[in-house]
Design a protein around this motif. Structure first.
Motif, PDB file in Angstrom:
ATOM      1  N   VAL A  83       7.735 -13.734   3.568  1.00  0.00           N
ATOM      2  CA  VAL A  83       9.158 -13.626   3.895  1.00  0.00           C
ATOM      3  C   VAL A  83       9.520 -14.634   4.991  1.00  0.00           C
ATOM      4  O   VAL A  83      10.518 -15.333   4.918  1.00  0.00           O
ATOM      5  N   TYR A  84       8.698 -14.696   6.022  1.00  0.00           N
ATOM      6  CA  TYR A  84       8.885 -15.699   7.062  1.00  0.00           C
ATOM      7  C   TYR A  84       7.546 -15.951   7.730  1.00  0.00           C
ATOM      8  O   TYR A  84       6.588 -15.179   7.565  1.00  0.00           O
ATOM      9  N   GLN A  85       7.456 -17.036   8.480  1.00  0.00           N
ATOM     10  CA  GLN A  85       6.222 -17.390   9.174  1.00  0.00           C
ATOM     11  C   GLN A  85       6.545 -17.748  10.605  1.00  0.00           C
ATOM     12  O   GLN A  85       7.482 -18.496  10.885  1.00  0.00           O
ATOM     13  N   MET A  86       5.774 -17.179  11.536  1.00  0.00           N
ATOM     14  CA  MET A  86       5.982 -17.427  12.955  1.00  0.00           C
ATOM     15  C   MET A  86       4.643 -17.266  13.661  1.00  0.00           C
ATOM     16  O   MET A  86       3.812 -16.440  13.244  1.00  0.00           O
ATOM     17  N   PHE A  87       4.417 -18.035  14.714  1.00  0.00           N
ATOM     18  CA  PHE A  87       3.137 -18.002  15.427  1.00  0.00           C
ATOM     19  C   PHE A  87       1.966 -18.237  14.463  1.00  0.00           C
ATOM     20  O   PHE A  87       0.901 -17.622  14.603  1.00  0.00           O
ATOM     21  N   ASP A  88       2.200 -19.089  13.481  1.00  0.00           N
ATOM     22  CA  ASP A  88       1.182 -19.432  12.471  1.00  0.00           C
ATOM     23  C   ASP A  88       0.723 -18.214  11.682  1.00  0.00           C
ATOM     24  O   ASP A  88      -0.395 -18.192  11.169  1.00  0.00           O
ATOM     25  N   ARG A  89       1.576 -17.216  11.568  1.00  0.00           N
ATOM     26  CA  ARG A  89       1.228 -16.014  10.808  1.00  0.00           C
ATOM     27  C   ARG A  89       2.275 -15.763   9.733  1.00  0.00           C
ATOM     28  O   ARG A  89       3.457 -15.617  10.037  1.00  0.00           O
ATOM     29  N   PRO A  90       1.847 -15.711   8.471  1.00  0.00           N
ATOM     30  CA  PRO A  90       2.788 -15.365   7.398  1.00  0.00           C
ATOM     31  C   PRO A  90       3.061 -13.867   7.390  1.00  0.00           C
ATOM     32  O   PRO A  90       2.137 -13.056   7.527  1.00  0.00           O
ATOM     33  N   ILE A  91       4.317 -13.492   7.248  1.00  0.00           N
ATOM     34  CA  ILE A  91       4.707 -12.085   7.236  1.00  0.00           C
ATOM     35  C   ILE A  91       5.363 -11.782   5.888  1.00  0.00           C
ATOM     36  O   ILE A  91       6.328 -12.443   5.492  1.00  0.00           O
ATOM     37  N   SER A  92       4.839 -10.782   5.207  1.00  0.00           N
ATOM     38  CA  SER A  92       5.411 -10.351   3.942  1.00  0.00           C
ATOM     39  C   SER A  92       6.257  -9.101   4.174  1.00  0.00           C
ATOM     40  O   SER A  92       6.459  -8.673   5.304  1.00  0.00           O
ATOM     41  N   PHE A  93       6.722  -8.490   3.083  1.00  0.00           N
ATOM     42  CA  PHE A  93       7.609  -7.331   3.230  1.00  0.00           C
ATOM     43  C   PHE A  93       6.891  -6.001   3.053  1.00  0.00           C
ATOM     44  O   PHE A  93       7.504  -4.951   3.170  1.00  0.00           O
ATOM     45  N   TRP A  94       5.584  -6.014   2.772  1.00  0.00           N
ATOM     46  CA  TRP A  94       4.887  -4.754   2.482  1.00  0.00           C
ATOM     47  C   TRP A  94       4.884  -3.821   3.689  1.00  0.00           C
ATOM     48  O   TRP A  94       5.462  -2.726   3.649  1.00  0.00           O
ATOM     49  N   LEU A  95       4.214  -4.220   4.764  1.00  0.00           N
ATOM     50  CA  LEU A  95       4.130  -3.360   5.948  1.00  0.00           C
ATOM     51  C   LEU A  95       5.464  -3.221   6.682  1.00  0.00           C
ATOM     52  O   LEU A  95       5.845  -2.109   7.062  1.00  0.00           O
ATOM     53  N   PRO A  96       6.229  -4.315   6.891  1.00  0.00           N
ATOM     54  CA  PRO A  96       7.512  -4.165   7.595  1.00  0.00           C
ATOM     55  C   PRO A  96       8.509  -3.257   6.890  1.00  0.00           C
ATOM     56  O   PRO A  96       9.463  -2.798   7.519  1.00  0.00           O
TER      57      PRO A  96
ATOM     58  N   ALA B 215       4.793 -11.821  16.483  1.00  0.00           N
ATOM     59  CA  ALA B 215       4.411 -11.961  17.886  1.00  0.00           C
ATOM     60  C   ALA B 215       3.529 -10.811  18.342  1.00  0.00           C
ATOM     61  O   ALA B 215       2.657 -10.987  19.209  1.00  0.00           O
ATOM     62  N   ALA B 216       3.731  -9.630  17.773  1.00  0.00           N
ATOM     63  CA  ALA B 216       2.985  -8.456  18.219  1.00  0.00           C
ATOM     64  C   ALA B 216       1.548  -8.444  17.691  1.00  0.00           C
ATOM     65  O   ALA B 216       0.631  -7.996  18.389  1.00  0.00           O
ATOM     66  N   ARG B 217       1.339  -8.930  16.492  1.00  0.00           N
ATOM     67  CA  ARG B 217       0.023  -8.814  15.858  1.00  0.00           C
ATOM     68  C   ARG B 217      -1.115  -9.439  16.662  1.00  0.00           C
ATOM     69  O   ARG B 217      -2.158  -8.802  16.841  1.00  0.00           O
ATOM     70  N   PRO B 218      -0.978 -10.678  17.152  1.00  0.00           N
ATOM     71  CA  PRO B 218      -2.095 -11.234  17.930  1.00  0.00           C
ATOM     72  C   PRO B 218      -2.345 -10.502  19.243  1.00  0.00           C
ATOM     73  O   PRO B 218      -3.472 -10.467  19.731  1.00  0.00           O
TER      74      PRO B 218
END
Length: 278
Positions: free
Chosen positions: A82-95, A64-67
């Motif tokens: 890892v999960y996808q929300m707001f049409d954005r795939p999120i991996s574990f690298w940066l988090p 949600a924060a990225r856009p």
């Protein structure tokens, strides 16, 4: 096989950056976790534990924060998903590094609880901002892990200079909230603050940098964008000043920046009788 391919895809610089972020996040998280355990057991301080858990939970606000801030990751950094929300795939690298960002708030907590000098606190904050800015510049220009897009104010070498102090101050404000709300609670009850602190990356970022978010997501450009960036920095500087007013105890008679947590002084019975007779 697919997982191995997701991890190894991209250029050498991108793979090195991703693995480096993951390693720093994991190693730093383990070290801070041990420290948090010792702080809880020895000093009855739950703040660092709360911050680490809050940082881990804030991963779910990342999409949600990225856009809002114009943060764009390269496709290499988005896999494995890892999960996808707001049409954005999120991996574990940066988090993986999010708990470290939240843990920066422990600087503010210690500064308030241990009555640091203003100079010591500001030195820590300034040092963390510089480290964050240098790290982001390396990840942008060498690692090609992500980019700041849209109308970024005060942009230098691809980095909007509003964001490094935003991430540091997000942690500081979270640490200060734990101190002010939790100082009269025992460590277990301080965990009730998690609903308030569990989004230092998303929630605090919006509170601190909403003028820049307006600039990023509007057609403004040039002077107007720069002005909104400067307003954001000025707002964070004002909050930083407010925090410093609670650092050193005041020297005026009968005044104190914060009430002491020590037990009240008990006058021995013999002295009480002498005082009554006097």
């Amino acid at each position: 096989m697919n997982l191995a391919w997701d991890i190894l895809r991209g250029s050498t610089e991108q793979r090195v950056t991703n693995v480096g972020i993951l390693a720093v996040g994991v190693i730093g998280g383990v070290i801070l976790g041990v420290w948090a355990y010792r702080e809880w057991r020895r000093k009855q301080r739950a703040a660092l534990t709360i911050l680490l858990v809050s940082g881990a939970l804030s991963i779910f606000g990342d999409a949600a924060a990225r856009p809002l801030v114009g943060f764009h990751t390269d496709a290499v950094t988005e896999y494995p998903v890892v999960y996808q929300m707001f049409d954005r795939p999120i991996s574990f690298w940066l988090p993986a590094a999010f708990p470290l960002y939240a843990a920066m708030g422990y600087v503010a907590y210690l500064a308030l609880d241990d009555r640091w000098t203003k100079r010591r606190f500001l030195t820590w904050v300034g040092g963390l901002v510089v480290i964050e800015a240098v790290a982001e510049l390396i990840m942008i220009n060498f690692g090609h892990a992500f980019a700041w897009t849209q109308n970024q104010p005060l942009e230098v070498l691809g980095l909007g200079m509003v964001w490094p102090p935003t991430w540091v101050m997000s942690g500081m404000i979270t640490g200060a909230l734990i101190f002010f709300f939790g100082r009269h609670l025992n460590p277990a009850r301080q965990l009730l603050l998690l609903p308030l602190t569990s989004s230092p990356y998303f929630g605090m970022m919006v509170i601190l940098s909403w003028p820049t978010i307006i600039a990023v997501n509007s057609p403004l450009a040039g002077i107007a964008t720069t002005a909104l960036g400067l307003v954001t920095l000025a707002g964070m500087a004002a909050l930083l000043y407010v925090l410093t007013t609670f650092m050193e105890p005041r020297t005026l008679p009968g005044t104190s920046a914060l009430p002491e947590r020590t037990a009240e002084t008990v006058t021995p019975p013999a002295e009480q009788q002498a005082l009554k007779r006097g």
